[in-house]
Design an enzyme around this catalytic site. Structure first.
Site, PDB file in Angstrom:
ATOM      1  N   GLU A   1      53.712  28.471  55.750  1.00  0.00           N
ATOM      2  CA  GLU A   1      52.789  29.580  56.019  1.00  0.00           C
ATOM      3  C   GLU A   1      53.547  30.795  56.569  1.00  0.00           C
ATOM      4  O   GLU A   1      53.247  31.942  56.218  1.00  0.00           O
ATOM      5  CB  GLU A   1      51.722  29.166  57.046  1.00  0.00           C
ATOM      6  CG  GLU A   1      50.891  27.953  56.641  1.00  0.00           C
ATOM      7  CD  GLU A   1      51.467  26.641  57.134  1.00  0.00           C
ATOM      8  OE1 GLU A   1      52.701  26.445  57.038  1.00  0.00           O
ATOM      9  OE2 GLU A   1      50.703  25.803  57.616  1.00  0.00           O
TER      10      GLU A   1
ATOM     11  N   GLU B   1      63.985  24.130  55.820  1.00  0.00           N
ATOM     12  CA  GLU B   1      64.545  23.485  57.013  1.00  0.00           C
ATOM     13  C   GLU B   1      66.010  23.876  57.209  1.00  0.00           C
ATOM     14  O   GLU B   1      66.585  24.629  56.418  1.00  0.00           O
ATOM     15  CB  GLU B   1      64.357  21.969  56.894  1.00  0.00           C
ATOM     16  CG  GLU B   1      62.871  21.620  56.834  1.00  0.00           C
ATOM     17  CD  GLU B   1      62.579  20.133  56.809  1.00  0.00           C
ATOM     18  OE1 GLU B   1      63.511  19.325  56.576  1.00  0.00           O
ATOM     19  OE2 GLU B   1      61.393  19.783  57.035  1.00  0.00           O
TER      20      GLU B   1
HETATM   21  N1  THU Z   1      55.370  22.336  58.192  1.00  0.00           N
HETATM   22  C1  THU Z   1      54.885  23.415  57.516  1.00  0.00           C
HETATM   23  O1  THU Z   1      55.541  23.945  56.599  1.00  0.00           O
HETATM   24  N2  THU Z   1      53.669  23.896  57.864  1.00  0.00           N
HETATM   25  C2  THU Z   1      52.881  23.372  58.841  1.00  0.00           C
HETATM   26  O2  THU Z   1      51.870  23.959  59.195  1.00  0.00           O
HETATM   27  C3  THU Z   1      53.245  22.089  59.463  1.00  0.00           C
HETATM   28  C4  THU Z   1      54.671  21.696  59.280  1.00  0.00           C
HETATM   29  C5  THU Z   1      56.704  21.821  57.829  1.00  0.00           C
HETATM   30  C6  THU Z   1      57.761  22.073  58.874  1.00  0.00           C
HETATM   31  C7  THU Z   1      58.756  20.984  58.545  1.00  0.00           C
HETATM   32  O3  THU Z   1      59.632  21.478  57.532  1.00  0.00           O
HETATM   33  C8  THU Z   1      57.925  19.866  57.959  1.00  0.00           C
HETATM   34  O4  THU Z   1      56.656  20.433  57.653  1.00  0.00           O
HETATM   35  C9  THU Z   1      57.727  18.690  58.894  1.00  0.00           C
HETATM   36  O5  THU Z   1      57.205  19.086  60.106  1.00  0.00           O
END
Ligand code: THU
Length: 138
Positions: A59, A48
């Protein structure tokens, strides 16, 4: 290795990847693991940013790592796991990013979507039917 062991080992790789998650804003750790036809496994975790909208999903990070390692196709199996009860399915952007790599090798990977208490089996083509891809550009 049996199919179940294959599945469990890929989910375990995704779970280990989640230990490196940088997710101080959502506190939602996600791990992903990609298995290639040659047996190689490449993992990723979500990263993030203080500018929230710039978050990178697990992914997408895994695909970037794999392509940086030279992978162009051969994607046969995907696992994604989040620290929640229900199974985490890849977001829309990640479906498209995964699809590009899969289409390069003309595969339709199995996708294991996992949470703390659930594993759901699906295929990338079920998550993203009629996908746009390299061939769409003509
Ligand atoms: N997130 C993922 O890493 N993969 C996904 O397919 C869904 C969301 C992460 C993004 C963010 O850091 C956190 O989950 C909350 O949305």
């Amino acid at each position: 290795m049996s199919e179940d062991n294959n599945r469990d080992s890929l989910i375990a790789s995704a779970r280990r990847a989640l230990d490196n998650s940088y997710s101080p804003y959502s506190s939602f750790r996600v791990g992903a693991a990609l298995r290639f036809a040659d047996g190689t496994v490449v993992t990723g975790t979500n990263i993030e940013n203080a500018s929230y909208g710039l978050a990178l999903c697990a992914e997408t990070v895994a695909v970037a790592k794999a392509m940086d390692d030279g992978h162009r196709g051969g994607l046969v199996e995907i696992a994604v796991i989040g620290e929640t009860g229900g199974a985490v399915t890849p977001c829309g952007r990640c479906r498209q990013v995964l699809s590009e790599l899969a289409q390069l090798g003309d595969t339709d990977p199995v996708v294991w979507c996992a949470g703390n208490g659930e594993v759901v089996q699906t295929k990338l083509s079920d998550l993203l039917p009629r996908a746009f891809g390299p061939a769409s550009l003509g």
